[in-house]
Design a protein around this motif. Structure first.
Motif, PDB file in Angstrom:
ATOM      1  N   MET A 117       0.833  -1.209   0.000  1.00 53.30           N
ATOM      2  CA  MET A 117       0.000   0.000   0.000  1.00 53.30           C
ATOM      3  C   MET A 117       0.869   1.262   0.000  1.00 53.30           C
ATOM      4  SD  MET A 117      -1.231   2.649   2.094  1.00 53.30           S
ATOM      5  CE  MET A 117      -1.007   2.071   3.779  1.00 53.30           C
ATOM      6  N   LEU A 118       1.904   1.276   0.845  1.00 61.52           N
ATOM      7  CA  LEU A 118       2.794   2.435   0.897  1.00 61.52           C
ATOM      8  C   LEU A 118       3.559   2.615  -0.411  1.00 61.52           C
ATOM      9  CD1 LEU A 118       4.341   2.152   4.490  1.00 61.52           C
ATOM     10  CD2 LEU A 118       2.534   3.689   3.735  1.00 61.52           C
ATOM     11  N   LEU A 119       3.988   1.491  -1.002  1.00 60.64           N
ATOM     12  CA  LEU A 119       4.737   1.556  -2.254  1.00 60.64           C
ATOM     13  C   LEU A 119       3.871   2.107  -3.380  1.00 60.64           C
ATOM     14  CD1 LEU A 119       7.282   0.935  -3.914  1.00 60.64           C
ATOM     15  CD2 LEU A 119       6.374  -1.380  -4.263  1.00 60.64           C
ATOM     16  N   LEU A 120       2.632   1.619  -3.492  1.00 60.13           N
ATOM     17  CA  LEU A 120       1.733   2.102  -4.541  1.00 60.13           C
ATOM     18  C   LEU A 120       1.453   3.600  -4.373  1.00 60.13           C
ATOM     19  CD1 LEU A 120      -0.850  -0.842  -4.787  1.00 60.13           C
ATOM     20  CD2 LEU A 120       0.867  -0.193  -6.478  1.00 60.13           C
ATOM     21  N   SER A 121       1.294   4.037  -3.128  1.00 63.68           N
ATOM     22  CA  SER A 121       1.062   5.461  -2.880  1.00 63.68           C
ATOM     23  C   SER A 121       2.249   6.292  -3.357  1.00 63.68           C
ATOM     24  CB  SER A 121       0.825   5.707  -1.387  1.00 63.68           C
ATOM     25  OG  SER A 121      -0.335   5.024  -0.938  1.00 63.68           O
ATOM     26  N   ALA A 122       3.453   5.832  -3.034  1.00 65.69           N
ATOM     27  CA  ALA A 122       4.652   6.563  -3.452  1.00 65.69           C
ATOM     28  C   ALA A 122       4.799   6.555  -4.970  1.00 65.69           C
ATOM     29  CB  ALA A 122       5.884   5.945  -2.796  1.00 65.69           C
ATOM     30  N   LEU A 123       4.483   5.417  -5.617  1.00 66.35           N
ATOM     31  CA  LEU A 123       4.626   5.317  -7.074  1.00 66.35           C
ATOM     32  C   LEU A 123       3.654   6.230  -7.808  1.00 66.35           C
ATOM     33  CD1 LEU A 123       5.213   1.475  -7.590  1.00 66.35           C
ATOM     34  CD2 LEU A 123       6.881   3.347  -7.764  1.00 66.35           C
ATOM     35  N   ILE A 124       2.469   6.439  -7.231  1.00 63.96           N
ATOM     36  CA  ILE A 124       1.518   7.373  -7.847  1.00 63.96           C
ATOM     37  C   ILE A 124       2.116   8.776  -7.862  1.00 63.96           C
ATOM     38  CG2 ILE A 124      -0.719   8.515  -7.547  1.00 63.96           C
ATOM     39  CD1 ILE A 124      -1.810   5.841  -6.533  1.00 63.96           C
ATOM     40  N   GLY A 125       2.752   9.160  -6.762  1.00 62.59           N
ATOM     41  CA  GLY A 125       3.414  10.461  -6.721  1.00 62.59           C
ATOM     42  C   GLY A 125       4.525  10.560  -7.749  1.00 62.59           C
ATOM     43  N   VAL A 126       5.315   9.493  -7.885  1.00 62.68           N
ATOM     44  CA  VAL A 126       6.401   9.474  -8.873  1.00 62.68           C
ATOM     45  C   VAL A 126       5.843   9.593 -10.287  1.00 62.68           C
ATOM     46  CG1 VAL A 126       8.210   8.035  -9.889  1.00 62.68           C
ATOM     47  CG2 VAL A 126       7.973   8.166  -7.402  1.00 62.68           C
ATOM     48  N   TYR A 127       4.742   8.895 -10.558  1.00 63.77           N
ATOM     49  CA  TYR A 127       4.154   8.930 -11.903  1.00 63.77           C
ATOM     50  C   TYR A 127       3.745  10.350 -12.288  1.00 63.77           C
ATOM     51  CZ  TYR A 127       0.692   8.538 -15.592  1.00 63.77           C
ATOM     52  OH  TYR A 127      -0.022   8.731 -16.752  1.00 63.77           O
ATOM     53  N   PHE A 128       2.989  11.007 -11.403  1.00 63.80           N
ATOM     54  CA  PHE A 128       2.510  12.353 -11.746  1.00 63.80           C
ATOM     55  C   PHE A 128       3.634  13.388 -11.754  1.00 63.80           C
ATOM     56  CE2 PHE A 128      -1.670  10.564 -10.572  1.00 63.80           C
ATOM     57  CZ  PHE A 128      -2.366  10.931 -11.714  1.00 63.80           C
ATOM     58  N   ALA A 129       4.709  13.107 -11.034  1.00 58.48           N
ATOM     59  CA  ALA A 129       5.828  14.046 -11.013  1.00 58.48           C
ATOM     60  C   ALA A 129       6.705  13.926 -12.249  1.00 58.48           C
ATOM     61  CB  ALA A 129       6.668  13.826  -9.756  1.00 58.48           C
ATOM     62  N   PHE A 130       6.885  12.680 -12.752  1.00 54.34           N
ATOM     63  CA  PHE A 130       7.906  12.478 -13.791  1.00 54.34           C
ATOM     64  C   PHE A 130       7.391  11.862 -15.091  1.00 54.34           C
ATOM     65  CE2 PHE A 130      10.037  12.055  -9.612  1.00 54.34           C
ATOM     66  CZ  PHE A 130      10.859  13.172  -9.690  1.00 54.34           C
ATOM     67  N   PHE A 131       6.268  11.133 -15.051  1.00 57.88           N
ATOM     68  CA  PHE A 131       5.863  10.378 -16.238  1.00 57.88           C
ATOM     69  C   PHE A 131       4.519  10.798 -16.837  1.00 57.88           C
ATOM     70  CE2 PHE A 131       8.556   7.561 -13.665  1.00 57.88           C
ATOM     71  CZ  PHE A 131       9.576   7.322 -14.576  1.00 57.88           C
ATOM     72  N   ALA A 132       3.713  11.551 -16.107  1.00 58.05           N
ATOM     73  CA  ALA A 132       2.407  11.974 -16.632  1.00 58.05           C
ATOM     74  C   ALA A 132       2.591  12.932 -17.805  1.00 58.05           C
ATOM     75  CB  ALA A 132       1.580  12.628 -15.530  1.00 58.05           C
ATOM     76  N   ALA A 133       1.570  12.980 -18.681  1.00 64.23           N
ATOM     77  CA  ALA A 133       1.643  13.866 -19.853  1.00 64.23           C
ATOM     78  C   ALA A 133       1.794  15.315 -19.435  1.00 64.23           C
ATOM     79  CB  ALA A 133       0.395  13.685 -20.715  1.00 64.23           C
ATOM     80  N   LYS A 134       1.058  15.714 -18.364  1.00 59.67           N
ATOM     81  CA  LYS A 134       1.178  17.075 -17.830  1.00 59.67           C
ATOM     82  C   LYS A 134       1.903  17.014 -16.499  1.00 59.67           C
ATOM     83  CE  LYS A 134      -2.842  19.280 -19.993  1.00 59.67           C
ATOM     84  NZ  LYS A 134      -4.081  20.046 -19.753  1.00 59.67           N
ATOM     85  N   LYS A 135       3.081  17.576 -16.450  1.00 57.81           N
ATOM     86  CA  LYS A 135       3.883  17.577 -15.229  1.00 57.81           C
ATOM     87  C   LYS A 135       3.287  18.555 -14.214  1.00 57.81           C
ATOM     88  CE  LYS A 135       6.989  14.820 -17.056  1.00 57.81           C
ATOM     89  NZ  LYS A 135       6.373  14.654 -18.372  1.00 57.81           N
ATOM     90  N   GLN A 136       3.578  18.298 -12.925  1.00 58.50           N
ATOM     91  CA  GLN A 136       3.052  19.141 -11.847  1.00 58.50           C
ATOM     92  C   GLN A 136       4.003  20.309 -11.576  1.00 58.50           C
ATOM     93  OE1 GLN A 136      -0.159  18.032 -10.534  1.00 58.50           O
ATOM     94  NE2 GLN A 136       0.237  17.001 -12.450  1.00 58.50           N
ATOM     95  N   ASN A 137       4.279  21.098 -12.622  1.00 58.87           N
ATOM     96  CA  ASN A 137       5.257  22.181 -12.481  1.00 58.87           C
ATOM     97  C   ASN A 137       4.658  23.562 -12.699  1.00 58.87           C
ATOM     98  OD1 ASN A 137       4.815  21.941 -15.177  1.00 58.87           O
ATOM     99  ND2 ASN A 137       6.886  21.263 -15.705  1.00 58.87           N
ATOM    100  N   THR A 138       3.329  23.656 -12.639  1.00 59.15           N
ATOM    101  CA  THR A 138       2.666  24.957 -12.670  1.00 59.15           C
ATOM    102  C   THR A 138       1.712  25.043 -11.491  1.00 59.15           C
ATOM    103  OG1 THR A 138       0.758  24.250 -14.004  1.00 59.15           O
ATOM    104  CG2 THR A 138       2.748  24.939 -15.208  1.00 59.15           C
TER     105      THR A 138
END
Length: 606
Positions: free
Chosen positions: A17-38
């Motif tokens: 559960m903890l690993l999946l939670s962390a991986l979701i954060g990694v996905y949206f930070a580095f691999f999602a089409a729209k990065k969380q930089n705005t």
């Protein structure tokens, strides 16, 4: 019954559960089409979020580990009167949809406290933001403490070793992934939460012989209280405190809370936001009822051998993990599933709080302090630093929480310090156009100080033993002979001390704190406004007032100014000007370029 501890399979499920939670954060930070930089992406998810993840996020955010552990303990120790809080939650949902949400959605503000600037002035906005930050700094440490307490119970690991470890995971995915990571981890964690609670509840009920047997044992143990109709406001729980008093508590938690507004405005339409609110109400109704029923199952299981009296646990809030490990500890992975559910509820509440505080601190405190625009890259970096800092502060404050009383009462008592003043500020702004900025400012400060004095004074009186809450009787006649009695189960401990000498306001039910705070804030604001030149109602723009009262207001003055630009409007205007400059540059170079194609309006709204 011997207490079992986690085995390798439980640790595996919990770690997953903890690993999946962390991986979701990694996905949206580095691999999602729209990065969380705005700012728009990090705080509002680009305003493209769906109803399902937002609904699940709100459910898990408002049902923290405090509820999962505190509600069963409440049912076991004091009876079922608190269960009736579910009745007020439906009324609150209607109130939000009709009164509050249309105003916020129409203004399209990033921080809900931006409304206070538009309606009053920057000073009132700053007051609201500071009150909210204080509220979250009081609340999040309790949220962190809850799962650490439970995990310590089922693993034997020291509480203070667990706290920083699990908090780092939450801080990590909240920091790198922004709102989208928070919302999608919340959705995942909601599934874990429901699955864990339902699985344990069904197994416990079947083990006792069914629902009828559970009800029978609780009836014999005097646990079934739903309609205590005494109107005495000093009685901790009655029908009126849990329905009427909790209505204002819940209204403050939802209607003007940054977490709620931030998520609703992440949706693409007001209709979707309203649907989300009612899904949230249904989800909370179900999970609160499940948690309360779990308390009945726990009592039915230990009706003849109270674990607190024999020293098997130290606090009533450990009842649920003790119950899980004693009756299901031998079932592979079930304790791990349960603990994943408790941690899921707690982590979602913590991540929501961190993300909301980040938005408020950046939009209301940092951005106005800058004399020049902040670049999106700089803004993204600042917000991530904010999350890390406030996360660290909250972890440090956990060490104070373990000295407090029952979690449900402690949590709501501390929340009541700020909830009433915040609800009063927004209610004055939405309903009373003649209230001026001076009245709002004085009302908010007065309310916070008064309720803070009542809440902290009550906690101190309880620590001194001047106020003792009457618990239901317990029994140890069915325990094995080789136990040591740590607390007397005799009726003497179930009768409240004579409180006639204790200050009246300290004896007030904690569920009335928000109502008292709202009334004091509103009345003080109205009186101060009256003596300091009240506003002309016709000069307050209708966009700042709830649609419910429009028909009773005088005609709006033709000179009434529209609300000043919000950050949303400023961003749109900046984009429009940038495209206009681009169009001009292109036309200078090539007059054949289709001017209609480069029209800024077409580019923005296409």
């Amino acid at each position: 019954m011997a207490l079992e501890y986690f085995d390798w399979l439980d640790y595996l499920v919990f770690g997953l559960m903890l690993l999946l939670s962390a991986l979701i954060g990694v996905y949206f930070a580095f691999f999602a089409a729209k990065k969380q930089n705005t700012t728009a992406e990090y705080l509002m998810g680009g305003k493209t979020m769906g109803v399902f993840p937002i609904s699940m996020s709100l459910i898990s955010s408002y049902i923290s580990g405090i509820s999962l552990l505190g509600l069963p303990a409440e049912m076991y120790t004091y009876g079922t009167q608190l269960w009736t809080i579910v009745l007020s939650e439906w009324i609150v949902s209607v109130t939000i949809s009709v009164i509050y949400l249309p105003v916020f959605y129409n203004l399209q503000i990033t921080s809900s406290y931006e409304y206070l600037r538009l309606r009053f002035n920057q000073h009132v906005r700053l007051l609201g933001s500071i009150i909210f930050i204080i509220k979250m700094l009081l609340y999040i440490p309790i949220v962190i403490y809850v799962p650490a307490l439970a995990l310590s119970q089922v693993t034997g690991i020291n509480l203070h070793m667990i706290t920083p470890i699990v908090s780092i995971v939450c801080i990590f995915y909240t920091t790198v992934g922004g709102l989208k990571a928070v919302v999608w981890t919340d959705a995942l964690q909601t599934i874990f939460m429901y699955f864990g609670v339902i699985f344990v509840l069904i197994y416990g009920t079947c083990r006792l012989g069914g629902i009828r047997e559970v009800i029978r044992i609780n009836q014999e143990g005097d646990r079934l209280d739903f309609f205590i109709m005494d109107i005495d406001p000093t009685i901790r729980h009655t029908f009126w405190t849990t329905v009427f008093g909790n209505y204002f508590s819940w209204l403050a938690s939802c209607s003007v809370n940054q977490a709620m507004i931030q998520r609703c405005l992440a949706l693409s339409s007001l209709r979707k936001a309203r649907i989300t609110i009612f899904i949230m109400a249904a989800g909370i109704f179900v999970i609160v009822s499940l948690c309360c029923y779990t308390g009945l199952v726990i009592y039915a299981t230990f009706a003849k051998c109270d674990p607190l009296s024999i020293g098997a646990i130290k606090k009533s809030d450990q009842l649920l993990p003790y119950f899980v490990m004693t009756i299901t500890g031998t079932i592979p992975a079930l304790p791990g599933i349960f603990m994943s559910g408790v941690f899921s509820a707690a982590l979602s509440s913590m991540s929501t709080g961190l993300n909301s505080m980040c938005g408020v601190i950046f939009e209301d405190l940092i951005r106005p302090a800058y004399n020049k625009p902040i670049s999106e890259r700089t803004a993204s970096f600042i917000m991530k630093v904010i999350v890390v800092i406030i996360g660290g502060i909250c972890v440090a404050l956990v060490f104070l929480v373990e000295h407090m009383g029952a979690l449900i009462q402690a949590g709501k008592s501390l929340a009541g310090i700020t909830a009433g003043s915040l609800l009063g500020l927004f209610t004055m702004g939405l309903f009373l156009p003649w209230i001026n900025a001076t009245g709002a400012l004085v009302g908010g400060i007065t309310s916070t100080i008064l309720v803070g004095w009542i809440s902290l004074g009550t906690q101190a009186a309880m620590l001194r033993g001047e106020i003792v809450i009457a618990a239901k009787p317990v029994d140890v006649s069915g325990c094995a002979a080789n136990y040591t009695l740590h607390a007397s189960p005799t009726p003497e401990t179930t009768v409240e001390f004579d409180r006639s000498g204790t200050f009246f306001m300290y004896r007030l039910s904690y569920l009335y704190y928000t109502f008292v705070g709202m009334v004091v804030c509103t009345v003080t604001g109205a009186l101060v406004s009256y003596f300091t030149q009240p506003n002309d109602s016709s000069m307050v723009h209708r966009d700042l007032l709830t649609p419910v009262i429009h028909r009773w207001l005088p005609p709006q003055n033709i000179h009434c100014r529209r609300p000043r630009l919000t950050q949303h409007d400023i961003d749109l205007h900046a984009r429009e000007m940038e495209l206009l400059h681009l169009r001009t540059a292109y036309l200078k170079d090539d007059n054949s370029i289709d001017s209609e194609l480069l029209s800024p309006r077409n580019n923005i709204y296409s």
